[in-house]
Write an enzyme that holds these catalytic residues in place. Structure first.
Site, mmCIF file in Angstrom:
data_model
loop_
_atom_site.group_PDB
_atom_site.id
_atom_site.type_symbol
_atom_site.label_atom_id
_atom_site.label_comp_id
_atom_site.label_asym_id
_atom_site.label_seq_id
_atom_site.Cartn_x
_atom_site.Cartn_y
_atom_site.Cartn_z
ATOM 1 N N ASP A 477 0.838 -1.078 -0.351
ATOM 2 C CA ASP A 477 0.064 -0.002 0.375
ATOM 3 C C ASP A 477 1.110 1.139 -0.011
ATOM 4 O O ASP A 477 1.941 1.383 0.290
ATOM 5 C CB ASP A 477 -0.810 -0.120 1.879
ATOM 6 C CG ASP A 477 -2.199 0.840 1.195
ATOM 7 O OD1 ASP A 477 -2.267 1.469 -0.015
ATOM 8 O OD2 ASP A 477 -3.560 0.513 1.956
ATOM 9 N N ASP A 547 -10.308 1.689 -3.360
ATOM 10 C CA ASP A 547 -10.895 2.112 -1.847
ATOM 11 C C ASP A 547 -12.788 1.830 -1.884
ATOM 12 O O ASP A 547 -13.082 1.804 -0.548
ATOM 13 C CB ASP A 547 -10.636 2.741 -0.945
ATOM 14 C CG ASP A 547 -9.494 2.469 -0.283
ATOM 15 O OD1 ASP A 547 -8.957 1.260 -0.916
ATOM 16 O OD2 ASP A 547 -9.097 3.514 -0.068
HETATM 17 C C1 DGJ Z 1 -5.706 2.017 2.079
HETATM 18 C C2 DGJ Z 1 -6.575 0.707 1.288
HETATM 19 O O1 DGJ Z 1 -7.106 1.064 0.172
HETATM 20 C C3 DGJ Z 1 -6.634 -0.403 1.855
HETATM 21 O O2 DGJ Z 1 -7.109 -1.698 1.105
HETATM 22 C C4 DGJ Z 1 -6.373 -0.947 3.333
HETATM 23 O O3 DGJ Z 1 -5.765 -1.615 2.708
HETATM 24 C C5 DGJ Z 1 -5.576 0.248 3.636
HETATM 25 N N1 DGJ Z 1 -5.489 1.505 3.234
HETATM 26 C C6 DGJ Z 1 -5.435 0.049 4.948
HETATM 27 O O4 DGJ Z 1 -4.317 1.181 5.615
#
Ligand code: DGJ
Length: 732
Positions: A477, A547
């Site tokens: 990430d 997300d």
């Molecule tokens: C952002 C990501 O896009 C999510 O899927 C998740 O992994 C969160 N960060 C975790 O902090």
């Protein structure tokens, strides 16, 4: 496929069955563009396209007295010598001069494709591609330039990049070094970009180009959700099924620019590469600078054909290793189920239920390390939190493995929280400008990945935790944009190098981990799709698309993403309802019907759904296992755009055209309307197919279409929103 050098006319012709790319040495000795388009016959001399006549107010070359760059098309233009358009590069010499002129000196034509140095790029064997390297020199500046062109045998694709080498006795500054320029001879084009923001990524936007320029860019240090480093320039009227278009896709994950510029003499100039804003590369004597690669594709059969070219090229010539063309495991991720509030017992409850449903892999998301119980602490300390994982990653991985599932986990290697041991030990390791505050994003700083020692340290921590446990997957990430970009380690003259060095640091860490763990499936992520680009696909064959896990919004996001990226790369999960981002509730069927056209997985606690839904989940997993190869690697066609109607549709067709899977989605029902038809695509005209218990010829389904009243439910006419259907079409 071939590359011909006509020594008399000094022209190059790169061609395959579909495209011709022709250029030649100009009267000035630099490289000019002659033609890029549908394959045409080879000819010894096409210099008749060169304009050598005066026009009022035109500046010409003093030796030829008739040649002006402004009236001609360039391959890699400079500014300051008779061309007033946007230049592809700029060199600042010690005396302050920014004028330069590169003269063709030599070339090399070879089979295959050379690697780029530390940068992601497409690759090919000697049978699959041919490369031309043109060697140019600025004799005054004593700088050499290599322009590299690769043509692929099977694809309407040319890849390009450039390399500058400083052969003079002093250091020079490269203040602009784009990857490619394409000058086109007319201006009848539209520009298509893929823009958005967090949770609404890659939404297509089309505008007419006209005098002046249109451009998109990122200055965030990541390619960004705001603008994707992929653009299409198309003829008006070109749609998914017909018409001419050129795509430009940058194999790069940092700051970029893409631009189309129309001058007053009918030329359209396309440019793409590293964003010159905030970029100055100190090129020390004897050193080289290599630009990222741009992948230029062309079609005259519409945007589906253009997208399919990128899909196949990226699946076959960008993604590497074990996961190249390998169907992806069905995973369950605990993020939306628990956020950071979990312990081993809770995780195992989620994993056990998922196993019962047939899920193949468990992914432990954020929150497993050190003091990471919310997003204020812990980033940078890649050591397990014993309260959550009493026997470490190894203990949990073993337990998940014992259930019969593979195991993977989440990392965010480029970041550090102020509340972390790493930051307390090394406050100088973050990007920040002396004497100024460093901005926070999600309560975190960005580590200075332009420094090798920082990358080495993070590598050491990650390698340890990855080695200690049987790991099959990593979600990488990256959750904030870069600000106060300054590296304590670099001199004043080198600060313009930080953005690029940062992303090179990211690539080097990826490469080291990939080499150490070749079996691991990496999924890139950046607050969802903030870094969904071709550069990342070289290291991580799939990317968390957004997300926003709301199925209805996802239709648009995945539809937009499909223009430039393959289904196999689109991370897509079924999540809980009401959806966390939108509050919307779509059925478990519709949620899966959208996620099937991606890597497919779940992001919820299956203990919390009804028994009836659980039975459906089991069936979904059986369906996905049976069909994932086709869904992820078949030929994908967009059929109906969610940006034009309240409905969307797409289809994937097997290479032999014997099987297809068709998805139809009603985002908002419209009452008092006839159901209408959807015309399918990609089938064999003469094959008889079976669909919903009836037989149809391929030509019937593709030309007349399937009447939507044939779909099982009449949701469209009775007022149900979010109804969807996924149907398998098989040779009868
Ligand atoms: C952002 C990501 O896009 C999510 O899927 C998740 O992994 C969160 N960060 C975790 O902090």
């Amino acid at each position: 496929m071939n590359i011909i050098w006509h020594s008399k006319s000094k022209q190059y012709h790169l061609y395959n069955d579909k495209i011709s790319y022709i250029m030649g040495v100009t009267p000035l000795g630099d490289l000019g563009s002659i033609y890029f388009g549908k394959r045409i016959h080879d000819k010894e001399d096409m210099s008749y396209v060169v304009n050598r006549f005066g026009l009022p107010n035109i500046v010409v070359d003093p030796d030829t007295e008739s040649y002006s760059m402004e009236l001609n098309r360039q391959e890699y233009p400079s500014f300051g010598i008779t061309d007033f358009g946007t230049q592809a590069y700029e060199i600042e010499l010690v005396n302050g001069s920014r004028v330069s002129s590169f003269i063709c000196k030599d070339h090399k034509i070879f089979k295959g494709k050379a690697k780029l140095n530390g940068l992601p790029a497409t690759y090919a064997t000697e049978d699959e591609a041919m490369t031309l390297e043109v060697y140019l020199e600025d004799e005054v500046a004593k700088v050499s330039l290599t322009l590299s062109y690769t043509i692929f045998d099977k694809y309407s694709v040319i890849t390009r990049h450039a390399v500058f080498t400083n052969n003079c006795t002093a250091d020079i500054k490269l203040t602009r070094a784009l990857s490619a320029c394409i000058d086109l001879p007319d201006q009848d084009y539209e520009w298509m970009q893929f823009s958005g923001a967090w949770a609404r990524e890659r939404i297509p936007e089309v505008k007419k180009i006209s005098a002046g320029s249109v451009s998109i860019e990122s200055k965030r240090g990541v390619s960004s959700a705001n603008q994707n480093p992929f653009v299409i320039v198309k003829r008006p009227g070109t749609d998914d099924f017909m018409g001419e278009a050129i795509g430009m896709s940058l194999v790069y994950s940092g700051n970029f620019i893409a631009q189309a510029e129309c001058d007053t003499f009918g030329r359209t100039r396309l440019l793409m590469g590293i964003n010159p804003d905030r970029f100055t590369w100190l090129l020390k004597k004897g050193n080289s600078f290599e630009t990222p690669e741009v992948v230029i594709a062309r079609t005259d059969e519409g945007l589906n054909a253009l997208s399919q070219t990128y899909h196949e090229l990226y699946n076959n010539h960008l993604v590497r290793g074990k996961w190249k063309n390998t169907p992806r495991p069905i995973l369950i991720n605990n993020w939306e189920a628990t956020f950071m509030d979990f312990d081993e017992e809770r995780i195992l409850q989620i994993a056990s239920k998922a196993k019962e449903a047939g899920v193949e892999m468990f992914v432990l998301d954020d929150g497993w390390f050190r003091e990471r119980n919310d997003d204020y602490a812990g980033l940078g300390d890649w050591i397990e939190n014993p309260k959550k994982l009493p026997q470490g990653m190894l203990g949990l991985a073993r337990k998940v493995n014992a259930l019969g599932m593979k195991f993977g986990f989440w990392i965010e290697p480029e970041m550090v929280n102020p509340d972390s041991n790493l930051f307390r030990r090394h406050p100088e390791w973050v990007l920040s400008t002396p004497g100024r505050k460093a901005s926070l994003g999600r309560h975190q700083y960005v580590l200075d990945f332009s420094r090798e020692e920082v990358v080495d340290c993070v590598y050491g921590m990650l390698k340890k935790v990855m080695t200690n446990a049987p790991i099959s997957y990593i979600k990488w990430d990256m959750n904030r944009s870069l600000t106060e970009v300054f590296s304590m380690e670099l001199s004043a003259d080198e600060q313009g190098m930080v953005y690029h060095k940062y992303i090179m640091g990211v690539y080097s860490l990826y490469e080291r981990l990939r080499n150490d763990f070749p079996e691991i499936l990496f999924e890139s992520c950046s607050s969802g799709g903030n870094r969904f680009d071709a550069g990342m696909l070289y290291y991580a064959p799939q990317a968390w698309c957004s997300d926003n896990t709301d199925a209805i919004d996802r239709i648009r996001i995945q539809y937009g993403t499909s223009y430039g990226y393959p289904v196999s790369s689109i991370g897509a999960h079924v999540s809980a309802v009401p959806n966390l981002q939108t509050g919307r509730s779509a059925s478990i069927t519709t949620r899966a019907n959208v996620a099937y056209f991606g890597t497919f997985g779940y992001e919820l606690d299956l203990n919390h759904i009804t028994d009836e839904e659980f039975e459906q989940v089991k069936k979904q997993i059986v369906f996905m296992k049976e069909n994932r190869e086709l869904l992820q690697f078949g030929t994908f066609y967009r059929l109906r755009s969610p940006f034009e109607k309240d409905q969307a549709s797409w289809i994937v067709v097997s290479k032999d055209k014997k099987k297809a899977i068709f998805g139809f989605y009603c985002m908002r029902s419209n009452v008092n309307q006839l159901p209408g038809f959807i015309r399918l695509a990609g089938l064999d005209e003469n094959t008889e197919y079976e669909l919903l218990g009836e037989k149809y010829y391929g030509d019937e389904l593709m030309n007349m279409g399937i009447t939507l009243k044939k779909l099982k439910d009449d949701g469209m006419t009775t007022g149900q929103d979010f109804v969807s259907y996924v149907e398998v079409i098989k040779e009868a």
